[in-house]
Write a protein that holds these residues in place. Structure first.
Motif, PDB file in Angstrom:
ATOM      1  N   CYS A 260       0.853  -1.355  -0.078  1.00  0.00           N
ATOM      2  CA  CYS A 260       0.037   0.049  -0.110  1.00  0.00           C
ATOM      3  C   CYS A 260       0.776   1.329   0.082  1.00  0.00           C
ATOM      4  O   CYS A 260       0.447   2.195  -0.694  1.00  0.00           O
ATOM      5  CB  CYS A 260      -1.034  -0.037   1.159  1.00  0.00           C
ATOM      6  SG  CYS A 260      -2.148  -1.420   1.272  1.00  0.00           S
TER       7      CYS A 260
ATOM      8  N   CYS B 146       2.175   3.197  -3.424  1.00  0.00           N
ATOM      9  CA  CYS B 146       1.512   4.171  -4.114  1.00  0.00           C
ATOM     10  C   CYS B 146       0.808   5.232  -3.112  1.00  0.00           C
ATOM     11  O   CYS B 146       0.338   6.380  -3.612  1.00  0.00           O
ATOM     12  CB  CYS B 146       0.399   3.524  -5.082  1.00  0.00           C
ATOM     13  SG  CYS B 146       1.001   2.548  -6.276  1.00  0.00           S
ATOM     14  N   HIS B 147       0.612   4.905  -2.022  1.00  0.00           N
ATOM     15  CA  HIS B 147       0.060   5.721  -0.827  1.00  0.00           C
ATOM     16  C   HIS B 147       0.828   6.256   0.158  1.00  0.00           C
ATOM     17  O   HIS B 147       0.463   6.091   1.391  1.00  0.00           O
ATOM     18  CB  HIS B 147      -1.337   4.848  -0.444  1.00  0.00           C
ATOM     19  CG  HIS B 147      -2.330   4.376  -1.547  1.00  0.00           C
ATOM     20  ND1 HIS B 147      -3.202   5.162  -2.147  1.00  0.00           N
ATOM     21  CD2 HIS B 147      -2.576   3.206  -2.172  1.00  0.00           C
ATOM     22  CE1 HIS B 147      -3.774   4.531  -3.229  1.00  0.00           C
ATOM     23  NE2 HIS B 147      -3.450   3.298  -2.885  1.00  0.00           N
TER      24      HIS B 147
ATOM     25  N   VAL C  44      -0.484   8.738   2.494  1.00  0.00           N
ATOM     26  CA  VAL C  44      -1.562   8.247   3.490  1.00  0.00           C
ATOM     27  C   VAL C  44      -0.736   7.465   4.640  1.00  0.00           C
ATOM     28  O   VAL C  44      -1.086   7.668   5.996  1.00  0.00           O
ATOM     29  CB  VAL C  44      -2.726   7.500   2.749  1.00  0.00           C
ATOM     30  CG1 VAL C  44      -3.688   6.884   3.853  1.00  0.00           C
ATOM     31  CG2 VAL C  44      -3.409   8.133   1.778  1.00  0.00           C
TER      32      VAL C  44
END
Length: 170
Positions: A58, A61-62, A65
C-alpha cells in the motif's frame, strides 16, 4: 445375565461403533504422522490463493496516507483490515487507469457506522480507554446506537461516523 446388563452392552457397542465410524470419517489420513499434526497441512496452506498484499504494498502508491497514518490512533492497523483484501489492487493498479478501475481493483471505502462499529462498538470484553488517554493499545469504544445518533430530516439516514471523525486518525 440380567436384561439391563445386556441392554447396556448393546448400547455400549452401538456407541463405540458410531464413535469409530465418526473418527474414521472426520480425521484425515495424514493426521498423526508428525505427532499431533497433519503432514499435508503445509501443502493445503500453500495451495490457498493469496488475497492480501500487506501494508508495504500500500505504501508504494499511497505514501502520503501511510505517513499520515503513522501518527494516528490507527497507526498499528493493517490497511486491509478496513479496506478489504488488496492483492489484485496492488498487482494490477499500475497497469490500469486509476480513474477507470474495474470493480475487481476497487477497494472498499468504509463510511457506514457498521464499519467503525466492528472495533469501536461498546463491548464488555474489550479494553476501555478511560478519560483522555492516549494509550494506542486500547480501543476507544462508544455505544454506536446512541453516540451522535442524529437523523437527517431530508433522507431519514443516520449520520455517519466519518462526517465528524477522520477515519485515518479519529
Amino acid at each position: 445375565m440380567p436384561d439391563q446388563i445386556k441392554r447396556l452392552l448393546v448400547a455400549f457397542v452401538i456407541f463405540l461403533a458410531i464413535f469409530l465410524l465418526a473418527r474414521y470419517l472426520l480425521i484425515p489420513a495424514s493426521f498423526g504422522e508428525f505427532g499431533h499434526y497433519r503432514s499435508t497441512a503445509m501443502d493445503d496452506a500453500a495451495a490457498d490463493q493469496l488475497k492480501h498484499a500487506g501494508r508495504e504494498a500500500c505504501k508504494e502508491c499511497h505514501a502520503d496516507v501511510a505517513e499520515e497514518l503513522s501518527f494516528g490512533f490507527h497507526a498499528t492497523l493493517a490497511c486491509e483490515g478496513c479496506h478489504g483484501p488488496a492483492l489484485k489492487h496492488a498487482m494490477y493498479s499500475k497497469m490500469a487507469d486509476s480513474e477507470n478501475y474495474p470493480d475487481s481493483l476497487k477497494l472498499q471505502r468504509p463510511v457506514e457506522r457498521e464499519s467503525c462499529a466492528r472495533c469501536h462498538d461498546l463491548h464488555a470484553a474489550r479494553i476501555k480507554i478511560s478519560g483522555d488517554s492516549t494509550d494506542f493499545s486500547a480501543v476507544h469504544m462508544v455505544n454506536v446506537n446512541e453516540h451522535n445518533h442524529f437523523i437527517y430530516e431530508e433522507t431519514g439516514e443516520i449520520i455517519r461516523c466519518v462526517e465528524c471523525h477522520y477515519s485515518h486518525s479519529p
